[in-house]
Design a protein around this motif. Structure first.
Motif, PDB file in Angstrom:
ATOM      1  N   VAL A 194       0.838  -1.204   0.000  1.00 30.87           N
ATOM      2  CA  VAL A 194       0.000   0.000   0.000  1.00 30.87           C
ATOM      3  C   VAL A 194       0.872   1.253   0.000  1.00 30.87           C
ATOM      4  O   VAL A 194       0.614   2.208  -0.747  1.00 30.87           O
ATOM      5  CB  VAL A 194      -0.959  -0.005   1.206  1.00 30.87           C
ATOM      6  N   ARG A 195       1.923   1.254   0.810  1.00 28.62           N
ATOM      7  CA  ARG A 195       2.808   2.421   0.854  1.00 28.62           C
ATOM      8  C   ARG A 195       3.474   2.655  -0.500  1.00 28.62           C
ATOM      9  O   ARG A 195       3.606   3.806  -0.942  1.00 28.62           O
ATOM     10  CB  ARG A 195       3.864   2.238   1.948  1.00 28.62           C
ATOM     11  N   GLU A 196       3.896   1.582  -1.145  1.00 31.84           N
ATOM     12  CA  GLU A 196       4.555   1.735  -2.441  1.00 31.84           C
ATOM     13  C   GLU A 196       3.591   2.315  -3.477  1.00 31.84           C
ATOM     14  O   GLU A 196       3.951   3.225  -4.235  1.00 31.84           O
ATOM     15  CB  GLU A 196       5.085   0.388  -2.929  1.00 31.84           C
ATOM     16  N   ILE A 197       2.378   1.808  -3.528  1.00 33.55           N
ATOM     17  CA  ILE A 197       1.414   2.296  -4.513  1.00 33.55           C
ATOM     18  C   ILE A 197       0.999   3.730  -4.198  1.00 33.55           C
ATOM     19  O   ILE A 197       0.915   4.577  -5.105  1.00 33.55           O
ATOM     20  CB  ILE A 197       0.192   1.359  -4.579  1.00 33.55           C
ATOM     21  N   GLU A 198       0.789   4.027  -2.930  1.00 37.02           N
ATOM     22  CA  GLU A 198       0.417   5.396  -2.574  1.00 37.02           C
ATOM     23  C   GLU A 198       1.575   6.365  -2.802  1.00 37.02           C
ATOM     24  O   GLU A 198       1.338   7.558  -3.027  1.00 37.02           O
ATOM     25  CB  GLU A 198      -0.042   5.447  -1.112  1.00 37.02           C
ATOM     26  N   GLY A 199       2.792   5.875  -2.769  1.00 41.19           N
ATOM     27  CA  GLY A 199       3.948   6.716  -3.054  1.00 41.19           C
ATOM     28  C   GLY A 199       4.166   6.964  -4.528  1.00 41.19           C
ATOM     29  O   GLY A 199       5.071   7.706  -4.912  1.00 41.19           O
ATOM     30  N   ASN A 200       3.316   6.336  -5.358  1.00 42.65           N
ATOM     31  CA  ASN A 200       3.433   6.492  -6.806  1.00 42.65           C
ATOM     32  C   ASN A 200       2.140   7.023  -7.420  1.00 42.65           C
ATOM     33  O   ASN A 200       1.739   6.594  -8.505  1.00 42.65           O
ATOM     34  CB  ASN A 200       3.823   5.162  -7.441  1.00 42.65           C
ATOM     35  N   GLY A 201       1.511   7.957  -6.726  1.00 39.44           N
ATOM     36  CA  GLY A 201       0.405   8.704  -7.326  1.00 39.44           C
ATOM     37  C   GLY A 201      -0.987   8.164  -7.095  1.00 39.44           C
ATOM     38  O   GLY A 201      -1.936   8.614  -7.752  1.00 39.44           O
ATOM     39  N   PHE A 202      -1.151   7.231  -6.154  1.00 36.92           N
ATOM     40  CA  PHE A 202      -2.471   6.663  -5.895  1.00 36.92           C
ATOM     41  C   PHE A 202      -2.871   6.847  -4.429  1.00 36.92           C
ATOM     42  O   PHE A 202      -2.033   7.102  -3.567  1.00 36.92           O
ATOM     43  CB  PHE A 202      -2.491   5.170  -6.241  1.00 36.92           C
ATOM     44  N   ARG A 203      -4.146   6.687  -4.175  1.00 31.55           N
ATOM     45  CA  ARG A 203      -4.700   6.763  -2.818  1.00 31.55           C
ATOM     46  C   ARG A 203      -5.572   5.539  -2.588  1.00 31.55           C
ATOM     47  O   ARG A 203      -6.449   5.219  -3.409  1.00 31.55           O
ATOM     48  CB  ARG A 203      -5.548   8.028  -2.673  1.00 31.55           C
ATOM     49  N   LYS A 204      -5.350   4.823  -1.489  1.00 33.20           N
ATOM     50  CA  LYS A 204      -6.185   3.657  -1.193  1.00 33.20           C
ATOM     51  C   LYS A 204      -7.571   4.106  -0.765  1.00 33.20           C
ATOM     52  O   LYS A 204      -7.724   4.979   0.089  1.00 33.20           O
ATOM     53  CB  LYS A 204      -5.558   2.810  -0.084  1.00 33.20           C
ATOM     54  N   ILE A 205      -8.599   3.499  -1.367  1.00 28.82           N
ATOM     55  CA  ILE A 205      -9.976   3.869  -1.010  1.00 28.82           C
ATOM     56  C   ILE A 205     -10.714   2.739  -0.294  1.00 28.82           C
ATOM     57  O   ILE A 205     -11.726   2.988   0.369  1.00 28.82           O
ATOM     58  CB  ILE A 205     -10.779   4.336  -2.245  1.00 28.82           C
TER      59      ILE A 205
END
Length: 223
Positions: A194-205
């Motif tokens: 989750v941290r990696e994806i959020e660090g690349n322009g996304f937000r977990k919903i």
């Protein structure tokens, strides 16, 4: 000295340094290895452990949507995704291996799926058109990305306004995968993914456990 050597390797060999999933991808490097993997991906017993219809229902796919199946493999999810988007929708089945794409095409033909388009991607780019999809599904494929930052950038460009990235992954924990290989095979456990994806322009919903003790589903939107 070791730190200096590592830094020199990173500077001189950026492509090698960037590859993140060497262990997970080892068996995919030969036709024999992929043939063995394909047998499991297309197994009739997979429905009981993967629960594909439950997964598609949780993705809230609607008719007329465009959905991308990243790392489609032998096309296991294509019948389910095709039905979900309906005749007016579109499914993009992407993979980097010709033999997998050939098997996926055969599955689509045998199931008379007329709304599926096949795409040959690369390790760093799924080759999706900009603003072309409503939902991107990465089912058991995220841990295979050698260049997750480049893949995520491509996903962000491909998603339409309000689009979603759905990642279904194994936990990096003992016994999460058949054979007990998850700790070695899976690159990141859920919090780090989750941290990696959020660090690349996304937000977990949203997030939910898909298969108890084995898989979870995390849904993201562009920031």
């Amino acid at each position: 000295m070791r730190i200096r050597t590592a830094l020199l390797l990173a500077a001189c060999c950026p492509a090698l340094w960037a590859q993140a999933a060497a262990d997970a991808n080892a068996r995919y490097q030969t036709a024999e290895g992929r043939k063995s993997i394909a047998a499991g991906l297309g197994s009739a017993q997979r429905d009981a452990t993967q629960r594909p219809q439950e997964l598609v229902d949780a993705m809230a796919i609607k008719p007329s949507m465009a959905v991308a199946d990243i790392g489609t493999g032998v096309g296991y999810m294509l019948p389910y995704l095709s039905r979900a988007v309906g005749a007016s929708g579109q499914v993009f089945a992407e993979d980097i291996f010709d033999d997998f794409l050939s098997a996926a095409k055969q599955r689509a033909e045998s199931n008379k799926l007329v709304n599926v388009t096949f795409i040959k991607g690369t390790e760093a780019d799924p080759h999706l058109a900009h603003d072309s999809v409503d939902v991107i599904l990465a089912l058991d494929s995220y841990h295979h990305y050698d260049y997750p930052d480049k893949m995520l950038a491509a996903f962000a460009q491909a998603l339409r306004a309000g689009g979603r990235l759905v990642v279904v992954e194994y936990y990096k924990r003992p016994n999460a995968m058949p054979g007990g290989d998850a700790v070695k095979h899976i690159r990141l456990d859920e919090p780090d993914l989750v941290r990696e994806i959020e660090g690349n322009g996304f937000r977990k919903i949203s997030e939910r456990e898909h298969i108890k003790g084995s898989q979870y589903m995390a849904v993201f939107e562009k920031k």
